[in-house]
Design a protein around this motif. Structure first.
Motif, PDB file in Angstrom:
ATOM      1  N   TYR A  96       0.858  -1.182   0.000  1.00  0.00           N
ATOM      2  CA  TYR A  96       0.000   0.000   0.000  1.00  0.00           C
ATOM      3  C   TYR A  96       0.894   1.232   0.000  1.00  0.00           C
ATOM      4  N   ARG A  97       0.292   2.363  -0.302  1.00  0.00           N
ATOM      5  CA  ARG A  97       1.020   3.623  -0.169  1.00  0.00           C
ATOM      6  C   ARG A  97       0.076   4.723   0.291  1.00  0.00           C
ATOM      7  N   GLN A  98       0.686   5.703   0.914  1.00  0.00           N
ATOM      8  CA  GLN A  98      -0.088   6.853   1.392  1.00  0.00           C
ATOM      9  C   GLN A  98       0.721   8.114   1.186  1.00  0.00           C
ATOM     10  N   ALA A  99       0.179   8.997   0.369  1.00  0.00           N
ATOM     11  CA  ALA A  99       0.796  10.297   0.137  1.00  0.00           C
ATOM     12  C   ALA A  99       0.166  11.308   1.092  1.00  0.00           C
ATOM     13  N   PRO A 100       0.869  12.398   1.397  1.00  0.00           N
ATOM     14  CA  PRO A 100       0.312  13.403   2.323  1.00  0.00           C
ATOM     15  C   PRO A 100      -1.046  13.904   1.852  1.00  0.00           C
ATOM     16  N   GLY A 101      -2.006  13.896   2.773  1.00  0.00           N
ATOM     17  CA  GLY A 101      -3.347  14.371   2.455  1.00  0.00           C
ATOM     18  C   GLY A 101      -4.218  13.366   1.748  1.00  0.00           C
ATOM     19  N   ASN A 102      -3.669  12.193   1.441  1.00  0.00           N
ATOM     20  CA  ASN A 102      -4.438  11.163   0.731  1.00  0.00           C
ATOM     21  C   ASN A 102      -4.703   9.961   1.633  1.00  0.00           C
ATOM     22  N   GLN A 103      -5.693   9.182   1.241  1.00  0.00           N
ATOM     23  CA  GLN A 103      -5.948   7.933   1.946  1.00  0.00           C
ATOM     24  C   GLN A 103      -4.941   6.880   1.506  1.00  0.00           C
ATOM     25  N   ARG A 104      -4.760   5.890   2.365  1.00  0.00           N
ATOM     26  CA  ARG A 104      -3.901   4.773   2.012  1.00  0.00           C
ATOM     27  C   ARG A 104      -4.575   3.989   0.894  1.00  0.00           C
ATOM     28  N   GLU A 105      -3.784   3.636  -0.120  1.00  0.00           N
ATOM     29  CA  GLU A 105      -4.342   2.908  -1.251  1.00  0.00           C
ATOM     30  C   GLU A 105      -3.491   1.678  -1.544  1.00  0.00           C
ATOM     31  N   VAL A 106      -4.144   0.644  -2.053  1.00  0.00           N
ATOM     32  CA  VAL A 106      -3.421  -0.558  -2.417  1.00  0.00           C
ATOM     33  C   VAL A 106      -2.719  -0.338  -3.742  1.00  0.00           C
ATOM     34  N   VAL A 107      -1.483  -0.782  -3.817  1.00  0.00           N
ATOM     35  CA  VAL A 107      -0.672  -0.635  -5.018  1.00  0.00           C
ATOM     36  C   VAL A 107      -0.599  -1.958  -5.771  1.00  0.00           C
ATOM     37  N   ALA A 108      -0.321  -3.041  -5.030  1.00  0.00           N
ATOM     38  CA  ALA A 108      -0.163  -4.352  -5.647  1.00  0.00           C
ATOM     39  C   ALA A 108      -0.447  -5.422  -4.603  1.00  0.00           C
ATOM     40  N   ARG A 109      -0.993  -6.538  -5.075  1.00  0.00           N
ATOM     41  CA  ARG A 109      -1.321  -7.634  -4.167  1.00  0.00           C
ATOM     42  C   ARG A 109      -0.966  -8.962  -4.803  1.00  0.00           C
ATOM     43  N   LEU A 110      -0.558  -9.888  -3.936  1.00  0.00           N
ATOM     44  CA  LEU A 110      -0.448 -11.295  -4.303  1.00  0.00           C
ATOM     45  C   LEU A 110      -1.447 -12.042  -3.440  1.00  0.00           C
ATOM     46  N   THR A 111      -2.429 -12.658  -4.064  1.00  0.00           N
ATOM     47  CA  THR A 111      -3.490 -13.346  -3.333  1.00  0.00           C
ATOM     48  C   THR A 111      -3.448 -14.833  -3.659  1.00  0.00           C
ATOM     49  N   ARG A 112      -3.488 -15.646  -2.598  1.00  0.00           N
ATOM     50  CA  ARG A 112      -3.395 -17.085  -2.801  1.00  0.00           C
ATOM     51  C   ARG A 112      -4.755 -17.688  -3.101  1.00  0.00           C
ATOM     52  N   ARG A 113      -4.801 -18.482  -4.157  1.00  0.00           N
ATOM     53  CA  ARG A 113      -5.996 -19.272  -4.481  1.00  0.00           C
ATOM     54  C   ARG A 113      -5.508 -20.692  -4.711  1.00  0.00           C
ATOM     55  N   GLY A 114      -5.808 -21.554  -3.740  1.00  0.00           N
ATOM     56  CA  GLY A 114      -5.241 -22.891  -3.792  1.00  0.00           C
ATOM     57  C   GLY A 114      -3.764 -22.809  -3.498  1.00  0.00           C
ATOM     58  N   SER A 115      -2.966 -23.306  -4.403  1.00  0.00           N
ATOM     59  CA  SER A 115      -1.518 -23.280  -4.200  1.00  0.00           C
ATOM     60  C   SER A 115      -0.831 -22.198  -5.031  1.00  0.00           C
ATOM     61  N   ILE A 116      -1.603 -21.378  -5.710  1.00  0.00           N
ATOM     62  CA  ILE A 116      -1.038 -20.378  -6.617  1.00  0.00           C
ATOM     63  C   ILE A 116      -1.346 -18.972  -6.102  1.00  0.00           C
ATOM     64  N   TYR A 117      -0.354 -18.095  -6.241  1.00  0.00           N
ATOM     65  CA  TYR A 117      -0.538 -16.687  -5.887  1.00  0.00           C
ATOM     66  C   TYR A 117      -0.775 -15.882  -7.165  1.00  0.00           C
ATOM     67  N   TYR A 118      -1.799 -15.074  -7.148  1.00  0.00           N
ATOM     68  CA  TYR A 118      -2.147 -14.247  -8.297  1.00  0.00           C
ATOM     69  C   TYR A 118      -1.887 -12.785  -7.960  1.00  0.00           C
ATOM     70  N   ALA A 119      -1.339 -12.080  -8.925  1.00  0.00           N
ATOM     71  CA  ALA A 119      -1.010 -10.672  -8.726  1.00  0.00           C
ATOM     72  C   ALA A 119      -2.060  -9.778  -9.369  1.00  0.00           C
ATOM     73  N   ASP A 120      -2.340  -8.677  -8.700  1.00  0.00           N
ATOM     74  CA  ASP A 120      -3.124  -7.626  -9.327  1.00  0.00           C
ATOM     75  C   ASP A 120      -2.575  -6.275  -8.868  1.00  0.00           C
ATOM     76  N   TYR A 121      -2.832  -5.249  -9.680  1.00  0.00           N
ATOM     77  CA  TYR A 121      -2.200  -3.957  -9.508  1.00  0.00           C
ATOM     78  C   TYR A 121      -3.203  -2.822  -9.640  1.00  0.00           C
ATOM     79  N   ALA A 122      -2.898  -1.734  -8.970  1.00  0.00           N
ATOM     80  CA  ALA A 122      -3.652  -0.508  -9.202  1.00  0.00           C
ATOM     81  C   ALA A 122      -3.388  -0.044 -10.633  1.00  0.00           C
ATOM     82  N   ASP A 123      -4.400   0.547 -11.255  1.00  0.00           N
ATOM     83  CA  ASP A 123      -4.249   0.991 -12.637  1.00  0.00           C
ATOM     84  C   ASP A 123      -3.082   1.953 -12.806  1.00  0.00           C
ATOM     85  N   SER A 124      -2.822   2.749 -11.798  1.00  0.00           N
ATOM     86  CA  SER A 124      -1.786   3.779 -11.896  1.00  0.00           C
ATOM     87  C   SER A 124      -0.377   3.200 -11.971  1.00  0.00           C
ATOM     88  N   VAL A 125      -0.203   1.931 -11.602  1.00  0.00           N
ATOM     89  CA  VAL A 125       1.146   1.353 -11.592  1.00  0.00           C
ATOM     90  C   VAL A 125       1.284   0.163 -12.533  1.00  0.00           C
TER      91      VAL A 125
END
Length: 122
Positions: free
Chosen positions: A37-66
């Motif tokens: 996650y990231r948080q810039a001054p005056g902004n809310q914390r936002e998710v940047v990138a995630r690895l989420t496990r489904r079964g035995s595999i981790y899947y990545a997803d990203y904020a559109d900005s990155v």
């Protein structure tokens, strides 16, 4: 007690790269998600990138900005998460936090790092 420790932040010029690391001290079992996650001054914390496990595999997803510039990865054996950041822009300037989510049976644990500053100069 589990702690997450981030490293790799700093000052970089626009167009440059940084690699953030997040290492867990202590034992964590059944990690379901690793995220940055990231948080810039005056902004809310936002998710940047995630690895989420489904079964035995981790899947990545990203904020559109990155998308296309940042890559999240993990070290399977050492419970370490990475965020490779390329083509950095001034608007990427923020404090970056890592987050691990662990699920075991009916119990869930949520861990956060202390944050690392990333500053991108124009």
């Amino acid at each position: 007690q589990v702690r997450l420790v981030e490293s790799g932040g700093g000052l970089v010029q626009a167009g440059g790269s940084l690699r953030l690391s997040c290492a867990a001290s202590g034992s964590i079992f059944a990690i379901n998600k690793m995220a940055w996650y990231r948080q810039a001054p005056g902004n809310q914390r936002e998710v940047v990138a995630r690895l989420t496990r489904r079964g035995s595999i981790y899947y990545a997803d990203y904020a559109d900005s990155v998308k296309g510039r940042f890559t999240i990865s993990r070290d399977n054996d050492r419970n370490v998460a990475y965020l490779q950041m390329n083509s950095l822009k001034p608007e990427d300037t923020a404090v970056y936090y890592c987050n691990f989510d662990s699920v075991l049976g009916d119990s869930e644990w949520d861990y956060w790092g202390q944050g690392t500053q990333v500053t991108v100069s124009s």
